[in-house]
Design a protein around this motif. Structure first.
Motif, PDB file in Angstrom:
ATOM      1  N   VAL A   1       1.007  -1.116  -0.115  1.00 23.15           N
ATOM      2  CA  VAL A   1      -0.142   0.021   0.034  1.00 23.15           C
ATOM      3  C   VAL A   1       0.865   1.243   0.009  1.00 23.15           C
ATOM      4  N   PHE A   2       1.896   1.552   0.870  1.00 18.12           N
ATOM      5  CA  PHE A   2       2.709   2.504   0.944  1.00 18.12           C
ATOM      6  C   PHE A   2       3.357   2.677  -0.693  1.00 18.12           C
ATOM      7  N   GLY A   3       3.795   1.597  -1.089  1.00 21.81           N
ATOM      8  CA  GLY A   3       4.509   1.772  -2.474  1.00 21.81           C
ATOM      9  C   GLY A   3       3.541   2.428  -3.269  1.00 21.81           C
ATOM     10  N   ARG A   4       2.132   1.977  -3.448  1.00 19.87           N
ATOM     11  CA  ARG A   4       1.435   2.626  -4.427  1.00 19.87           C
ATOM     12  C   ARG A   4       0.892   4.134  -4.019  1.00 19.87           C
ATOM     13  N   GLN A   5       0.728   4.651  -2.682  1.00 20.74           N
ATOM     14  CA  GLN A   5       0.512   5.773  -2.363  1.00 20.74           C
ATOM     15  C   GLN A   5       1.417   6.506  -2.187  1.00 20.74           C
ATOM     16  N   TYR A   6       2.592   6.095  -2.105  1.00 18.43           N
ATOM     17  CA  TYR A   6       4.068   6.978  -2.119  1.00 18.43           C
ATOM     18  C   TYR A   6       5.054   6.485  -2.794  1.00 18.43           C
ATOM     19  N   PRO A   7       4.993   6.359  -4.300  1.00 19.23           N
ATOM     20  CA  PRO A   7       6.154   5.406  -5.161  1.00 19.23           C
ATOM     21  C   PRO A   7       7.350   6.381  -4.815  1.00 19.23           C
ATOM     22  N   ASP A   8       7.079   7.709  -4.743  1.00 18.12           N
ATOM     23  CA  ASP A   8       8.363   8.435  -4.476  1.00 18.12           C
ATOM     24  C   ASP A   8       8.141   9.788  -3.775  1.00 18.12           C
ATOM     25  N   TRP A   9       7.932   9.286  -2.375  1.00 16.57           N
ATOM     26  CA  TRP A   9       7.597  10.614  -1.593  1.00 16.57           C
ATOM     27  C   TRP A   9       8.654  11.779  -1.522  1.00 16.57           C
TER      28      TRP A   9
END
Length: 160
Positions: free
Chosen positions: A39-47
């Motif tokens: 989920v983190f990777g989809r929401q924040y792929p490159d924060w």
């Protein structure tokens, strides 16, 4: 520490972006832990890139009122405030303190400065958004200490 608050200047952009990314690294680590990698990777792929863009826009596009906190001429924090079009409401949209200076009242000083500025600008309702995760605990303490009232909200995510 002798904290002075002043309007952001073009020369402040790199220091503000740098301290912001360092300050928010633990927050995003907390998000990753709470949300899980998928989920983190989809929401924040490159924060880092998105946060850099958000801070740069706040400092340069003129939609936000932005100030920096300095200690001995070094930028140690910043705050960005956005007012609603009618001017009766305003929000602290961004606030970050250099990790080396956290716990030394920089965040409190910036929050109080922004709140006072909004009140003097005619704002009758000020808000600040922050997360309920462990990474945002210091921010919540600062906002509560400066008189803001929390409204517990829950946002759910699901990878599909």
């Amino acid at each position: 520490m002798r904290i002075q608050v002043r309007p952001v200047e073009a020369r402040d952009l790199d220091p503000v972006v740098g301290l912001s990314l360092r300050a928010w690294a633990p927050v995003y680590a907390s998000f990753a832990e709470v949300m899980g990698p998928e989920v983190f990777g989809r929401q924040y792929p490159d924060w880092r890139t998105s946060q850099r863009s958000e801070v740069e826009a706040a400092c340069t596009e003129g939609k936000a009122h932005v100030w920096v906190a300095e200690d001995g001429g070094k930028v140690v924090g910043f705050v960005a405030v956005v007012l609603e079009p009618d001017g009766t409401a305003g929000a602290v949209e961004l606030l970050a303190v250099d990790p080396d200076c956290q716990g030394r009242a920089v965040g409190t000083t910036l929050t109080e400065f922004a709140t006072t500025w909004m009140k003097e600008a005619g704002v009758t309702l000020a808000s600040i958004w922050t997360g309920g995760d462990p990474g945002h605990a210091p921010a919540r303490r600062t906002y509560e200490k400066t008189g803001y009232t929390a409204l517990p909200l829950v946002r759910y995510y699901k990878a599909l």
